[in-house]
Write a protein that holds these residues in place. Structure first.
Motif, PDB file in Angstrom:
ATOM      1  N   PRO A 145       0.825  -1.206   0.000  1.00 45.56           N
ATOM      2  CA  PRO A 145       0.000   0.000   0.000  1.00 45.56           C
ATOM      3  C   PRO A 145       0.860   1.258   0.000  1.00 45.56           C
ATOM      4  CG  PRO A 145       0.079  -0.894   2.205  1.00 45.56           C
ATOM      5  CD  PRO A 145       0.869  -1.836   1.321  1.00 45.56           C
ATOM      6  N   VAL A 146       0.280   2.336  -0.538  1.00 43.05           N
ATOM      7  CA  VAL A 146       1.022   3.580  -0.698  1.00 43.05           C
ATOM      8  C   VAL A 146       0.199   4.732  -0.140  1.00 43.05           C
ATOM      9  CG1 VAL A 146       2.093   5.131  -2.367  1.00 43.05           C
ATOM     10  CG2 VAL A 146       2.096   2.693  -2.804  1.00 43.05           C
ATOM     11  N   ARG A 147       0.857   5.597   0.598  1.00 46.68           N
ATOM     12  CA  ARG A 147       0.202   6.820   1.081  1.00 46.68           C
ATOM     13  C   ARG A 147       0.291   7.895   0.014  1.00 46.68           C
ATOM     14  NH1 ARG A 147       1.711   7.818   7.250  1.00 46.68           N
ATOM     15  NH2 ARG A 147       0.022   9.286   6.975  1.00 46.68           N
ATOM     16  N   GLU A 192      -4.193   5.011   3.160  1.00 47.39           N
ATOM     17  CA  GLU A 192      -3.375   4.217   2.254  1.00 47.39           C
ATOM     18  C   GLU A 192      -4.197   3.817   1.036  1.00 47.39           C
ATOM     19  OE1 GLU A 192      -0.249   2.017   5.252  1.00 47.39           O
ATOM     20  OE2 GLU A 192      -2.017   0.919   4.593  1.00 47.39           O
ATOM     21  N   HIS A 193      -3.535   3.780  -0.098  1.00 44.70           N
ATOM     22  CA  HIS A 193      -4.163   3.372  -1.348  1.00 44.70           C
ATOM     23  C   HIS A 193      -3.505   2.085  -1.810  1.00 44.70           C
ATOM     24  CE1 HIS A 193      -6.151   7.256  -1.697  1.00 44.70           C
ATOM     25  NE2 HIS A 193      -5.011   7.775  -1.286  1.00 44.70           N
ATOM     26  N   SER A 194      -4.321   1.164  -2.332  1.00 39.66           N
ATOM     27  CA  SER A 194      -3.797  -0.100  -2.835  1.00 39.66           C
ATOM     28  C   SER A 194      -4.747  -0.622  -3.907  1.00 39.66           C
ATOM     29  CB  SER A 194      -3.661  -1.116  -1.711  1.00 39.66           C
ATOM     30  OG  SER A 194      -4.913  -1.388  -1.134  1.00 39.66           O
ATOM     31  N   LEU A 195      -4.314  -1.689  -4.564  1.00 42.52           N
ATOM     32  CA  LEU A 195      -5.179  -2.346  -5.527  1.00 42.52           C
ATOM     33  C   LEU A 195      -6.117  -3.270  -4.775  1.00 42.52           C
ATOM     34  CD1 LEU A 195      -2.581  -3.254  -8.291  1.00 42.52           C
ATOM     35  CD2 LEU A 195      -4.151  -1.322  -8.245  1.00 42.52           C
ATOM     36  N   PRO A 196      -7.327  -3.470  -5.274  1.00 44.48           N
ATOM     37  CA  PRO A 196      -8.231  -4.405  -4.606  1.00 44.48           C
ATOM     38  C   PRO A 196      -7.689  -5.826  -4.710  1.00 44.48           C
ATOM     39  CG  PRO A 196      -9.227  -3.548  -6.614  1.00 44.48           C
ATOM     40  CD  PRO A 196      -7.923  -2.848  -6.430  1.00 44.48           C
ATOM     41  N   ASN A 197      -8.266  -6.733  -3.972  1.00 40.50           N
ATOM     42  CA  ASN A 197      -7.816  -8.128  -3.987  1.00 40.50           C
ATOM     43  C   ASN A 197      -7.832  -8.664  -5.409  1.00 40.50           C
ATOM     44  OD1 ASN A 197      -7.535  -8.096  -1.242  1.00 40.50           O
ATOM     45  ND2 ASN A 197      -9.564  -8.925  -0.853  1.00 40.50           N
ATOM     46  N   GLN A 198      -6.807  -9.411  -5.757  1.00 40.76           N
ATOM     47  CA  GLN A 198      -6.699  -9.987  -7.095  1.00 40.76           C
ATOM     48  C   GLN A 198      -7.676 -11.140  -7.313  1.00 40.76           C
ATOM     49  OE1 GLN A 198      -4.816  -8.721  -9.505  1.00 40.76           O
ATOM     50  NE2 GLN A 198      -4.080  -7.116  -8.138  1.00 40.76           N
ATOM     51  N   ASN A 199      -8.191 -11.736  -6.258  1.00 44.36           N
ATOM     52  CA  ASN A 199      -9.057 -12.895  -6.370  1.00 44.36           C
ATOM     53  C   ASN A 199     -10.479 -12.555  -6.789  1.00 44.36           C
ATOM     54  OD1 ASN A 199      -6.897 -14.433  -5.540  1.00 44.36           O
ATOM     55  ND2 ASN A 199      -7.506 -14.355  -3.385  1.00 44.36           N
ATOM     56  N   ARG A 200     -10.822 -11.285  -6.787  1.00 46.93           N
ATOM     57  CA  ARG A 200     -12.183 -10.881  -7.163  1.00 46.93           C
ATOM     58  C   ARG A 200     -12.407 -11.123  -8.633  1.00 46.93           C
ATOM     59  NH1 ARG A 200     -13.612  -5.026  -5.339  1.00 46.93           N
ATOM     60  NH2 ARG A 200     -14.023  -5.059  -7.539  1.00 46.93           N
TER      61      ARG A 200
END
Length: 85
Positions: free
Chosen positions: A32-34, A76-84
Motif C-alpha cells: 500500500p502507498v500513502r 493508504e491506497h492499494s489495488l483491490p484483492n486480485q481474487n475478485r
C-alpha cells in the motif's frame, strides 16, 4: 455479452487520462502507498490532479482506499484483492 471492441472501449474509458496507468503501476509495485509517497513516485503532479485521479479510480473500483482512525490522519491506497472476479 459485450463484444471485445465494447470491452476495450470500456476499459480505455476507465483508465483514460495522463496519470492513471502510472498510478496503477505504482500501486502494483509498492502497495500500500500513502498519498505523498505516490506523489513522489509520480514526480510533477499537483495534489488536486492526483486526488481527482485516485477518486475516479476508487469510484471505478480499481483502487482501494483505507482510512485509519488516528491523528494525524492516515490513508493508504492499494489495488483491490486480485481474487475478485
Amino acid at each position: 455479452m459485450p463484444s471485445s471492441k465494447e470491452r476495450g472501449t470500456a476499459t480505455r474509458s476507465l483508465i483514460s487520462g495522463k496519470h492513471k496507468m502510472v498510478i496503477l503501476y505504482c500501486l502494483m509495485e509498492y502497495q500500500p502507498v500513502r498519498f505523498n509517497e505516490l506523489k513522489r513516485y509520480l514526480g510533477k503532479i499537483s495534489d488536486k490532479t492526483l486526488s481527482q485521479n485516485l477518486k475516479e479510480l476508487e469510484g471505478d473500483e480499481l483502487v482501494r482506499r483505507k482510512v485509519y482512525p488516528q491523528i494525524p490522519p492516515k490513508v493508504e491506497h492499494s489495488l483491490p484483492n486480485q481474487n475478485r472476479q
